[in-house]
Design an enzyme around this catalytic site. Structure first.
Site, PDB file in Angstrom:
ATOM      1  CE1 TYR A  87      -4.045  -1.558  -0.311  1.00 42.07           C
ATOM      2  CE2 TYR A  87      -3.419  -2.858   1.610  1.00 42.07           C
ATOM      3  CZ  TYR A  87      -4.262  -2.626   0.532  1.00 42.07           C
ATOM      4  OH  TYR A  87      -5.308  -3.458   0.309  1.00 42.07           O
ATOM      5  CG  ASP A 137      -4.292 -33.150   8.797  1.00 45.50           C
ATOM      6  OD1 ASP A 137      -4.445 -33.497   9.981  1.00 45.50           O
ATOM      7  OD2 ASP A 137      -4.871 -32.174   8.271  1.00 45.50           O
TER       8      ASP A 137
END
Lengths: 361, 820
Positions: free
Chosen positions: A96, A246
């Site tokens: 920005y 996982d």
């Protein structure tokens, strides 16, 4: 590591390189290692994967290249000023902030562009982003375990015990973990956990206390700070590191980036990766052995597994065996699937068994 | 049924009743009611059509008189009506002809001529006169001054719609300042709503007739629109041609046959048609014989091991000629026969004639007609078994097949042909059965010459195939049957019979149809093109240049082609850029025989062709990849023909004739290719300029920034800029299978490049350079030297899709722009 003034000097040197190229009547350019999967190589000395010899050149010869280098010059100025003022900013703020620059051509068109440029500058100058005082938007990974540290904060030094002085949430890892100092510990090993749910389960079940374990929350694909502190815990406290994620291809990549480094930050592998880290599970073998509830592999899972077979980081006997087994059974399971055997199964049975097999406890 | 019949019975006398109301309709009356057919469907359009008809006539007339046209058009308001005045500097019209030209529909000089002209039917201008008198009640006022006459003739006339004859209201001598020419003044109910179309018509006429000077005045114009001529060259004079054999229809052919003075077909063909000389006439007649008489099947003569003996048979048939002469004759015939692979009965007769003459010369014995005939019969029997008692009989009885002790000599011949013509998978028994079935059917043909037309041969083979299928369960499919027919037909001989005379054919519709068939199947040169006057590519471009201020012009003229016996030529031109408006779709100019087509653009074949071309390939924007392209371009298409196929009498749109559409497409593509290379060049120049602009802006800014950051004074960047600006570019163009690498050297020194293109499929037709095969990748290498400011094209061809990877050496990378 570099100090602030070193970092600033490196940046100014890069600008000076451009200057000299101009002055010699040449077109400015900047050479970087090619950042693709095919250009990462195993560094036998350090045991991590780093960029190979192939390079790409950003030259002001083309419109695109010239714009990139112009942006680089503006970013160098901004970073140098930021270091001068001892301020810091986030990557998103940089994006920005470029809107305020007086030159339209120098403004970033997307945040990916500014992120990439900062990484380019890291590689060329050999200074890490943290030393430019650039942080990612959110870090927020946490530690929980018998470890006492001292952190340099903007509000002075703080001494914190990561079990006794913190709430249930644990100790928040700062953006630049090199600002902390390890004071004292009673850690036997560190367990890096992928999901928040599992981390909370371990803390609730008192696993950190029962096993003198430092629970590191990875929060998905771990931020640099998380990987850095993992490496420091391993190197400085001399404890084994285990990664608990996982049982799917994406989680293997999380393990890969902890242990071997990621493709995008392979220039920092020596600083971020912990090659000694071991994978606890969920292994495809566990899905079979513990008969865990499983989902079928999707097409993208299969593609990811196959691409991992080609990934130099996963070319070990262990991973080839596991990935081929998983392709064979066609299933994947989450950490939470262990709950099918009861909430304490993971802390009472699975982890002690697995860590025992691995020789961690 | 009964009730219906009784109803009709009751209405007795209705035909008579109807007949009272039936009468001839004059052509003028007909068009009075069907104005739209001629383009007079509204007041707005009527005015444009009237101008168009008058200007077309004026242009035709001036060109015919080899005068550069100078045409004046004026439209003025007269109360509620409009007055239209057209003047030309043509040859004028004689006092006698003038009323008919303007006052009679379907009166003209061109309808019967095969020659390119604007007007064709002789309807246009008289229809305008008719329209004017119907809407305003005013006569047409016509002044004409033929060349060389001191005074002009002034007429006022109207058309009597009952009789389609001119009615002269005034006829007087007058003076006129033009030395020669015609002026017509029409008053009509009209409006100027079609002003744009009117302007377009006049402007486009100027584009396509660069030799004409035009001036238009109308109430909406402050200044008259003037179009000066761009060339003093008149269009090439056209010649009238006779019809082409490929372009006549049966009715027309019968009419020509009836009308001709020729006696023989050959003479008729050569006399009445274009492009037919003795040789072509002969081939037409040969083809005619084949369809009219059929061919004679040819058979192989007996071979050495055969027990059929031609010499013995001939010797037996000859009596009273002495032993020596008989032997010489018989052996001569047998020897010549044996020299032929196959022969037909007519050929055998010819051989017998020849040998008879030779032997007569040698021995002094004359072999008369009867002897020769007997000899032919005997020899033919020996060759084919035809006429043998028994052989023919057995054939009637299909069941007796195989029992025949003596097989017909035709069978082995037929077997060889069938076997050859059908696929190898046919089993031998089936082929043999087919050969036998065919042989039996051939033997049953009328006469012993085995004469058969192609159509009958088709049927015969089909019949035999059906029989074989039923009896032997072996199928001969369509392709197999066609092959068998072709095998026999191609080995059959055209008969030597003379064709019937012209009068006989004229009286026999079937014979005439056979002749037409023969004319169509014969290859005949395309009609001559001196009946056409194309504008030429050069003047198409000049015409566009004159009326459109563009950056780029291209034009192409195709060679003449034929459609339905009428030759035609297609020309196309493209103008691009400049003052041509960039918004919306391109402007399409359509011309037929130099006449602009103004209405019904959507129904026109030219529009269809343009819409189906992929214009993106040629660098024009085309939303959706089809339809009219967008952009600042004008595309002009001219079709010149002795008979332009329009969709209707009002001549607004070309009909979709595939032959013409193909040529339109080729002509447009030819011009479009030039446009593409122009646009590509312009685009690459533009990219280069853009790059220079951007870099010329960015690099100084970057230099400022680095001097600021480093705290040093601003570096001199001229050297770096100079390197970037003096550019060498390598660009790839892939067009179908052709790959081109264009090397442009914009630097101020000669450059010697090393270019390697790695191609995934094998390249062929290299412009120069070398190619090396490296494990399924081909390395194409060139080392071109490109002088400063010059360019080189390196080309090769690849089959289908290929991947490329080019690397360029020999030039400093700063100077190099690779877009390949």
């Amino acid at each position: 590591m570099t100090t602030e003034s070193d970092a600033r000097d490196e940046l100014i040197d890069l600008a000076a390189d451009f200057y000299d190229q101009f002055a010699a009547g040449n077109i400015p350019e900047m050479t970087l290692p090619t950042r693709t999967k095919s250009n990462i190589e195993y560094d036998t000395e350090s045991g991590v994967w780093t960029y190979g010899d192939r390079t790409s050149t950003r030259s002001a010869n083309s419109v695109r290249g010239a714009r990139k280098l112009l942006k680089a010059a503006y970013t160098i100025e901004f970073l140098a000023d930021q270091l001068d003022d001892d301020r810091s900013s986030t990557l998103r703020e940089l994006y920005y902030l470029s809107e305020s620059w007086d030159n339209d051509e120098a403004q970033f068109t997307s945040q990916d562009e500014s992120n990439d440029l900062v990484e380019d500058l890291e590689i060329v100058t050999g200074v890490t982003r943290e030393d430019f005082h650039m942080r990612p938007e959110e870090s927020g990974a946490t530690l929980m375990g018998p470890l006492e540290i001292r952190e340099q904060t903007r509000r002075g030094e703080r001494e914190i015990h990561c079990q006794e002085d913190v709430g249930e949430g644990g100790y928040q890892i700062p953006n630049n973990p090199d600002m902390i100092e390890f004071l004292d510990d009673d850690i036997d090993f560190a367990l890096a956990v992928e999901t928040g749910g599992m981390r909370d389960r371990l803390v609730e079940n008192g696993f950190d206390e029962a096993y003198n374990c430092l629970v590191i929350h990875l929060k998905g694909q771990p931020a640099r700070a998380t990987r850095r502190i993992t490496k420091r815990v391993h190197d400085e406290l001399d404890v084994p590191i285990a990664v608990f994620a996982d049982g799917d291809p994406w989680s293997y990549r999380i393990y890969g980036s902890v242990a071997y480094g990621s493709i995008k930050s392979a220039h920092l592998s020596k600083y971020l990766a912990t090659p000694e880290a071991q994978f606890v599970g969920i292994q495809p073998e566990d899905i079979v052995e513990y008969d865990l509830p499983a989902d079928p592999l999707s097409d993208s899972d299969v593609n990811a597994l196959e691409s991992e077979l080609d990934d130099p980081r996963f070319q070990t006997d262990y991973w080839e065996e596991q990935i081929e087994l998983q392709l064979d059974i066609g299933k994947k399971s989450e950490q939470q699937s262990l709950a099918s055997r009861g909430l304490d199964f993971v802390t009472d049975t699975y982890l002690p068994e697995r860590l025992g097999e691995m020789g961690v406890i | 049924m009964t009730s219906f019949q009784s109803t009709i019975g009751d209405e007795e006398g209705i035909a008579e009743e109807l007949a009272e109301g039936q009468r001839e309709i004059s052509i003028a009356e007909f068009f009075e009611k069907n104005k739209h057919m001629l383009g007079f469907d509204s007041g707005a359009r009527g005015l444009v059509t009237a101008v168009k008809e008058a200007v077309d006539n004026a242009l035709d007339a001036t060109e015919e008189a080899a005068v550069l046209p100078d045409i004046y058009i004026e439209i003025e308001e007269v109360g509620d009506y409009y007055r239209l005045i057209i003047e030309d500097n043509g040859p004028g019209i004689t006092k006698e002809q003038l009323p008919k030209v303007f006052g009679k529909l379907l009166y003209g000089s061109r309808f019967h001529a095969r020659e390119q002209s604007r007007g064709q039917q002789g309807i246009g201008i008289s229809a305008a006169v008719l329209y004017s008198q119907l809407t305003s009640g005013q006569p047409a006022k016509i002044t004409s001054r033929p060349k060389g006459q001191s005074r002009a003739q002034y007429f006022e006339l109207i058309i009597d719609t009952d009789t389609n004859e001119p009615e002269i209201k005034a006829d007087e001598e007058t003076t006129w300042d033009r030395p020669h020419g015609t002026r017509i003044e029409l008053e009509m109910e009209a409006n100027m709503r079609a002003r744009q179309q009117l302007h377009d018509y006049v402007k486009h006429t100027a584009v396509v007739n660069p030799h004409a000077r035009l001036e238009l005045r109308e109430p909406g114009l402050d200044e008259p629109m003037k179009f000066e001529r761009a060339t003093d060259e008149l269009p090439a004079e056209t010649k009238e041609i006779r019809p082409h054999p490929h372009g006549v229809e049966l009715g027309a052919l019968i009419k020509m046959l009836e009308a001709t003075e020729s006696y023989s077909v050959s003479g008729f063909l050569q006399e009445e048609f274009t492009r037919v000389g003795k040789k072509t006439a002969d081939s037409v007649i040969d083809n005619f014989r084949d369809v009219y008489y059929g061919r004679e099947l040819a058979w192989s003569p007996p071979r050495a091991h055969d027990d059929r003996d031609v010499a013995a048979a001939v010797a037996d048939a000859v009596a009273n000629k002495g032993r020596d002469a008989t032997t010489a004759f018989a052996e001569g015939v047998a020897e010549t026969v044996a020299n032929n692979d196959r022969l037909s009965r007519s050929e055998l007769a010819e051989i017998v004639d020849n040998v008879a003459e030779t032997v007569a010369g040698d021995t002094g014995k004359t072999f008369g007609g009867t002897v020769r005939e007997n000899a032919v019969d005997a020899a033919w029997r020996a060759i084919t078994g035809a006429g043998d008692d028994g052989a023919g009989n057995g054939a009637d009885d299909e069941d007796g097949e195989g029992d025949d002790a003596t097989e017909s000599p035709l069978v082995p011949d037929a077997y060889a042909l069938v076997d050859d013509a059908t696929s190898t998978r046919k089993d031998d028994a089936a082929v043999r059965a087919m050969a036998e079935a065919l042989a039996r059917r051939f033997e049953n043909l009328d006469g012993d010459a085995f004469r058969i037309t192609r159509d009958d041969l088709d049927r015969l083979v089909a019949d035999a195939a059906t029989y074989v299928a039923e009896q032997h369960d072996a199928t001969f499919g369509e392709t197999a049957r066609e092959n068998v027919v072709e095998a026999f037909w191609s080995r059959a001989r055209t008969v030597p019979d003379d064709p019937p005379k012209v009068k006989a054919i004229a009286g026999d519709r079937d014979a005439a149809a056979d002749l037409l068939d023969a004319m169509r199947t014969t290859d005949i040169l395309a009609p001559p093109t001196d009946c056409l006057a194309p504008i030429t590519a050069e003047l198409v471009e000049a015409g566009l240049r004159k009326e459109y201020d563009a950056d780029f012009y291209a034009a192409a003229t195709r060679d003449a082609e034929v459609h339905g016996g009428d030759p035609f030529i297609v020309e196309a031109g493209i103008a691009y850029g400049g003052e041509i408006p960039a918004e919306g779709s391109v402007e399409l100019l359509r011309f037929a025989n130099r006449v602009p087509l103004v209405y019904q653009r959507g129904a026109c074949a030219t529009t269809d062709v343009i819409k189906n071309i992929g214009w993106r390939n040629y660098g024009l924007d085309q939303p959706g990849g089809s339809g009219l392209p967008n952009g600042p371009a004008v595309i002009s298409i001219h079709v010149a023909s002795t008979n332009v196929p329009f969709t209707s009498e009002s001549k607004d749109a070309l009909a979709n004739v595939p032959a013409i559409e193909d040529e339109i497409e080729l002509a447009v593509r030819e011009a479009a290719r030039e446009l593409k290379s122009y646009l590509n060049k312009r685009r690459s120049m533009q990219q280069r300029r853009e790059k220079q602009d951007v870099l010329g802006r960015i690099l100084p800014e970057m230099a400022d920034k680095v001097s600021e950051v480093t705290g040093r004074s601003r570096p001199d960047i001229d050297g770096a800029l100079a390197r970037i600006m003096n550019n060498v570019s390598v660009e790839r163009e892939v067009n179908g299978e052709t790959v081109t690498l264009v090397v442009e050297n914009h630097s101020d020194v000669n450059e010697r490049l090393e270019i390697t293109d790695i191609v995934s499929t094998e390249p062929t037709d290299l412009s120069d350079g070398t190619v090396v095969d490296m494990d399924g990748e081909w390395f194409v290498q060139w080392k071109p030297e490109v002088p400063s400011g010059d360019e080189r094209e390196l080309t090769y061809a690849v089959d289908g899709d290929a991947d490329f990877e080019v690397s360029v050496g020999g030039v400093e990378t700063e100077k190099l722009t690779v877009n390949a």
